[in-house]
Design a protein around this motif. Structure first.
Motif, mmCIF file in Angstrom:
data_model
loop_
_atom_site.group_PDB
_atom_site.id
_atom_site.type_symbol
_atom_site.label_atom_id
_atom_site.label_comp_id
_atom_site.label_asym_id
_atom_site.label_seq_id
_atom_site.Cartn_x
_atom_site.Cartn_y
_atom_site.Cartn_z
ATOM 1 N N ALA A 248 0.821 -0.942 0.036
ATOM 2 C CA ALA A 248 0.174 -0.018 -0.014
ATOM 3 C C ALA A 248 0.731 1.144 0.245
ATOM 4 N N GLY A 249 1.000 1.775 -0.852
ATOM 5 C CA GLY A 249 1.394 3.285 -1.091
ATOM 6 C C GLY A 249 0.122 4.180 -1.379
ATOM 7 N N MET A 250 0.513 6.007 -1.288
ATOM 8 C CA MET A 250 0.494 6.564 -2.024
ATOM 9 C C MET A 250 0.221 7.665 -3.121
ATOM 10 N N PRO A 251 -1.241 7.557 -3.468
ATOM 11 C CA PRO A 251 -0.834 8.149 -4.932
ATOM 12 C C PRO A 251 -0.260 8.880 -5.718
ATOM 13 N N GLY A 252 -0.015 9.135 -6.524
ATOM 14 C CA GLY A 252 0.576 10.376 -6.787
ATOM 15 C C GLY A 252 0.195 11.820 -7.133
ATOM 16 N N GLU A 253 -1.539 11.522 -7.512
ATOM 17 C CA GLU A 253 -2.539 12.636 -7.378
ATOM 18 C C GLU A 253 -3.220 13.271 -6.594
ATOM 19 N N ALA A 254 -2.363 12.211 -5.261
ATOM 20 C CA ALA A 254 -2.761 12.923 -3.604
ATOM 21 C C ALA A 254 -2.308 14.363 -3.279
ATOM 22 N N PHE A 255 -0.365 14.626 -4.442
ATOM 23 C CA PHE A 255 0.280 15.406 -4.170
ATOM 24 C C PHE A 255 -0.068 16.794 -4.454
ATOM 25 N N GLY A 256 -0.881 17.232 -5.118
ATOM 26 C CA GLY A 256 -1.014 18.094 -6.175
ATOM 27 C C GLY A 256 -1.102 17.752 -7.734
ATOM 28 N N SER A 257 -1.119 18.220 -9.034
ATOM 29 C CA SER A 257 -0.822 17.439 -10.047
ATOM 30 C C SER A 257 0.516 17.643 -11.223
ATOM 31 N N ALA A 258 1.718 17.414 -10.329
ATOM 32 C CA ALA A 258 3.080 17.802 -10.813
ATOM 33 C C ALA A 258 3.579 15.967 -11.359
ATOM 34 N N ARG A 259 3.022 15.082 -10.590
ATOM 35 C CA ARG A 259 3.691 14.402 -10.177
ATOM 36 C C ARG A 259 2.537 12.902 -10.083
ATOM 37 N N PRO A 260 1.773 12.725 -11.245
ATOM 38 C CA PRO A 260 0.634 11.913 -11.496
ATOM 39 C C PRO A 260 0.686 10.531 -11.319
ATOM 40 N N ASP A 261 2.068 10.595 -12.330
ATOM 41 C CA ASP A 261 2.510 9.292 -12.735
ATOM 42 C C ASP A 261 3.486 8.272 -11.682
ATOM 43 N N TRP A 262 3.655 8.953 -10.558
ATOM 44 C CA TRP A 262 4.833 8.484 -9.539
ATOM 45 C C TRP A 262 3.153 7.831 -8.154
ATOM 46 N N ILE A 263 4.006 6.971 -6.866
ATOM 47 C CA ILE A 263 3.672 6.745 -6.419
ATOM 48 C C ILE A 263 4.485 6.799 -4.997
#
Length: 366
Positions: free
Chosen positions: A330-345
């Motif tokens: 279980a990780g956190m979706p990159g989209e939870a941290f704004g719009s700059a890293r939507p492809d990351w976890i």
């Protein structure tokens, strides 16, 4: 009013309800021991007189405020003990907005999600500055966004989620930008004990009436459940912050503050260094497996998070839930941290099962 609800508790709940074994790399709950002196102080507290079970001073126990002030080089009157760093940041952001010099809060992207949420709750407007791929922040980009409408610039160093540690030159430039726009720099330094680079510089090294520093013992002492943090205000800004704190909370937990004060006084640097060494080992273990899996990743200079990007697998909430169900991580979706890293976890390295999690990810994405 609709508030942005951070996704942390949704993802943690989804992982808890999932079938099978799931390794939690969502929350920033340290898995190591708190200081021995803190446990000892709690045992002592149980036998104190009844008056010690009543309200503490609203701004915090005098002993704890004094310990914080001595370590940070400020007067105790500038220190407000808060309900974790969460309330400390709330008080600082509220103080910035109530000065009525602007309604915008400038923050980075990626961003710790509670900053934009608090901005909305307080009636402010969010403005974002994208950081570099390594998480570093160019003050020139902040200056381009800052204006007479800026109430505050809020930064987190060492950073969650990127792991960046801002150098002294960046901190000084940010204070200067705040001064030039009659705004406040709010420096959230909750991960200061997890500087893995040796380059962390506190905003308190810059003498200015335009900066507020927030912090907490949640991470550094592995006591996220104690909810003991603090904010350090310039003398002319502290009284209203104390009043807001009193109206919202009355006061914080007396036994928690008592235990933290004793632990501060009696815990040496070896405790913090051992935890940094543990994290360095975990970073190496986790990133080595990510590299073997062909993933891109960030190697943090501070805090305890790694962001990873897997080819063809963007960091959406749906993909994070799929990773929980199919890989058991279980990780956190990159989209939870704004719009700059939507492809990351984002993965939190606060589990003794880091190696197992890394191997599961490597197998899943091979």
């Amino acid at each position: 009013m609709d508030y942005e609800t951070p996704l942390f508790f949704h993802v943690m709940g989804y992982a808890a309800d999932a079938d099978g074994d799931v390794i939690d790399m969502v929350s920033g709950n340290p898995d190591w021991e708190p200081p021995r002196a803190l446990r000892t102080a709690l045992h002592e507290y149980a036998d104190l007189e009844p008056d010690q079970f009543q309200y503490p001073p609203s701004a915090g126990l005098r002993e704890l405020r004094g310990e914080v002030a001595d370590r940070r080089g400020v007067d105790p009157s500038q220190v407000v003990i808060t309900n974790g760093a969460g309330e400390a940041n709330y008080l600082a952001m509220a103080r910035a907005l109530e000065r009525n010099v602007g309604d915008e809060i400038v923050m980075t992207d990626p961003v710790y999600p509670y900053y934009p949420g608090k901005t909305t709750m307080l009636g402010g407007t969010q403005r974002f500055v994208e950081t570099a791929p390594d998480g570093s922040l160019d003050p020139a980009d902040v200056r381009d966004v800052a204006s007479e409408d800026t109430a505050a610039i809020i930064v987190n160093t060492p950073n969650n989620p990127t792991g960046a540690v801002y150098p002294e030159s960046t901190i000084r430039a940010l204070v200067e930008i705040a001064e030039d726009n009659d705004a406040l720099l709010i420096a959230d330094e909750v991960y200061d004990h997890f500087d893995l680079s040796g380059t962390f510089t506190s905003a308190l090294t810059v003498d200015s009436s335009n900066r507020i520093v927030t912090n907490a013992f949640s991470k550094s002492m592995a006591i996220t459940g104690f909810r003991v943090g603090y904010a350090i205000f310039p003398p002319e800004l502290v009284e209203n912050a104390k009043s807001r704190h009193m109206l919202v909370n009355v006061a914080g937990s007396r036994p928690s503050q008592y235990a933290v004060a004793h632990a501060l006084r009696e815990t040496g640097p070896d405790y913090y260094e051992a935890n940094r060494d543990l994290l360095r080992d975990r970073v190496t273990t986790f990133t080595s497996a990510l590299e073997a899996a062909g993933a891109e990743y960030t190697r943090p200079d501070g805090s305890f998070y790694v962001m990873a990007r897997f080819s063809g697998y963007p960091g959406t909430l749906a993909n994070v839930e799929r990773l929980i169900d199919e890989a058991g991580v279980a990780g956190m979706p990159g989209e939870a941290f704004g719009s700059a890293r939507p492809d990351w976890i984002r993965f939190a390295l606060v589990t003794p099962r880091v190696e197992t999690a890394a191997n599961r990810l490597a197998t899943y994405f091979e």
